[in-house]
Design a protein around this motif. Sequence first.
Motif, PDB file in Angstrom:
ATOM      1  N   ASN A  24       0.842  -1.202   0.000  1.00 56.03           N
ATOM      2  CA  ASN A  24       0.000   0.000   0.000  1.00 56.03           C
ATOM      3  C   ASN A  24       0.881   1.258   0.000  1.00 56.03           C
ATOM      4  O   ASN A  24       0.616   2.213  -0.740  1.00 56.03           O
ATOM      5  CB  ASN A  24      -0.910   0.001   1.221  1.00 56.03           C
ATOM      6  N   ARG A  25       1.950   1.241   0.805  1.00 53.85           N
ATOM      7  CA  ARG A  25       2.875   2.386   0.844  1.00 53.85           C
ATOM      8  C   ARG A  25       3.633   2.513  -0.477  1.00 53.85           C
ATOM      9  O   ARG A  25       3.830   3.627  -0.983  1.00 53.85           O
ATOM     10  CB  ARG A  25       3.861   2.231   2.001  1.00 53.85           C
ATOM     11  N   PHE A  41       2.655   1.575  -3.494  1.00 53.14           N
ATOM     12  CA  PHE A  41       1.742   2.104  -4.516  1.00 53.14           C
ATOM     13  C   PHE A  41       1.490   3.598  -4.277  1.00 53.14           C
ATOM     14  O   PHE A  41       1.542   4.405  -5.224  1.00 53.14           O
ATOM     15  CB  PHE A  41       0.424   1.334  -4.485  1.00 53.14           C
ATOM     16  N   SER A  42       1.220   3.959  -3.056  1.00 53.24           N
ATOM     17  CA  SER A  42       0.878   5.344  -2.715  1.00 53.24           C
ATOM     18  C   SER A  42       2.032   6.297  -3.006  1.00 53.24           C
ATOM     19  O   SER A  42       1.829   7.415  -3.495  1.00 53.24           O
ATOM     20  CB  SER A  42       0.475   5.452  -1.252  1.00 53.24           C
ATOM     21  N   ASN A  43       3.245   5.871  -2.721  1.00 52.64           N
ATOM     22  CA  ASN A  43       4.412   6.718  -2.963  1.00 52.64           C
ATOM     23  C   ASN A  43       4.621   6.981  -4.451  1.00 52.64           C
ATOM     24  O   ASN A  43       5.008   8.084  -4.848  1.00 52.64           O
ATOM     25  CB  ASN A  43       5.675   6.077  -2.376  1.00 52.64           C
ATOM     26  N   GLU A  80       2.194   6.535  -6.979  1.00 52.17           N
ATOM     27  CA  GLU A  80       1.013   7.040  -7.692  1.00 52.17           C
ATOM     28  C   GLU A  80       0.403   8.272  -7.025  1.00 52.17           C
ATOM     29  O   GLU A  80      -0.498   8.908  -7.588  1.00 52.17           O
ATOM     30  CB  GLU A  80      -0.040   5.926  -7.781  1.00 52.17           C
ATOM     31  N   LYS A  81       0.860   8.612  -5.818  1.00 52.13           N
ATOM     32  CA  LYS A  81       0.348   9.763  -5.071  1.00 52.13           C
ATOM     33  C   LYS A  81      -1.126   9.613  -4.710  1.00 52.13           C
ATOM     34  O   LYS A  81      -1.850  10.590  -4.543  1.00 52.13           O
ATOM     35  CB  LYS A  81       0.563  11.076  -5.840  1.00 52.13           C
ATOM     36  N   MET A  82      -1.567   8.389  -4.607  1.00 54.33           N
ATOM     37  CA  MET A  82      -2.896   8.052  -4.083  1.00 54.33           C
ATOM     38  C   MET A  82      -2.865   6.603  -3.654  1.00 54.33           C
ATOM     39  O   MET A  82      -2.017   5.831  -4.122  1.00 54.33           O
ATOM     40  CB  MET A  82      -3.994   8.286  -5.130  1.00 54.33           C
ATOM     41  N   THR A  83      -3.765   6.220  -2.774  1.00 51.02           N
ATOM     42  CA  THR A  83      -3.780   4.839  -2.297  1.00 51.02           C
ATOM     43  C   THR A  83      -4.365   3.932  -3.384  1.00 51.02           C
ATOM     44  O   THR A  83      -5.025   4.404  -4.320  1.00 51.02           O
ATOM     45  CB  THR A  83      -4.637   4.705  -1.035  1.00 51.02           C
ATOM     46  N   PRO A  84      -4.146   2.622  -3.276  1.00 45.95           N
ATOM     47  CA  PRO A  84      -4.746   1.699  -4.237  1.00 45.95           C
ATOM     48  C   PRO A  84      -6.267   1.845  -4.341  1.00 45.95           C
ATOM     49  O   PRO A  84      -6.832   1.840  -5.437  1.00 45.95           O
ATOM     50  CB  PRO A  84      -4.349   0.324  -3.701  1.00 45.95           C
ATOM     51  N   GLN A  92      -8.080   4.508  -3.624  1.00 47.44           N
ATOM     52  CA  GLN A  92      -8.386   5.798  -4.255  1.00 47.44           C
ATOM     53  C   GLN A  92      -8.229   5.697  -5.766  1.00 47.44           C
ATOM     54  O   GLN A  92      -9.027   6.260  -6.531  1.00 47.44           O
ATOM     55  CB  GLN A  92      -7.473   6.888  -3.694  1.00 47.44           C
TER      56      GLN A  92
END
Length: 282
Positions: A262-263, A265-267, A269-273, A275
């Motif tokens: 999750n971290r 992906f978020s880092n 894509e600048k959004m959570t999976p 989102q």
Amino acid sequence: MKKNIPTISLNEFTNQQTSVFHFFGEQDNSVLYQKIPHRRDDHFLFILQKNGYSRIVVDFKEITLTENSIICILPGQVHYVTLLDSGTQASLLIVDSELISKKNRGIFEENYFDYQPVSINSTTSQFLNSCLELAEASQKLSTGSEVIYSLTNTCVCLFADAYEQIKISKTDISRKHIITKQFKSLLLKHFRTHKSAANYADELNISSPYLNEAVKLTTGLTVSYWIQQMILTEAKRLLYATDHTVKEIAYELGYDDHAYFNRFFSNLEKMTPLQFRVSYRR
């Protein structure tokens, strides 16, 4: 619940290992050009845009095809059409993966993340179109399979040659360029299990620093970047096209710790999976 990304099989279009289709304008409703979201093929798809323009989405990247341009969509890439101009004239060649030579497969795989069509001159476009028409005619005349496959291979080679021309000239091909091609080919096969440069360096029997040097020199980007992009792309496909939980997707991509995924992906894509899933399913 959507369990898997829909995969379109070659035998849904033809009982042969290759086939040619033509499209004329937005009124064409062939299944190959319908606005079917989140689909992937088990075969190669080659498109020649002769006139007009069209827009397709490949792995969440929108691509515009204009007059005398080509593109190859590889097995596994998620794609769909968003626009067919009324003046569109395009030809599509679908080919069983088994008919693609190792050399040509390497050329197309090297461009896996480019997501850009290749412009060709009008003479090459006409020649390619003539070859496609010959391949189509050979099928309609029920000629021997050797003739059909030879003509198909000629078409594929023309696509491959056009892709190759946008890279460095053949006289400038270095060992580092060859290593980069080998790395990208391995990446498509092992991204779920190989998460570091060391994994791929071991496969190629070279050191990690040398692999990084080769890839950085020929692409301008690091090995880690390409590994991350491959994982991120497949994660996006699964989030968009299936109802798997983030934990299930993390596990499918080789991560036991879904919080870490999750971290990750978020880092990037600048959004959570989650989102991302909500945003692209609107």
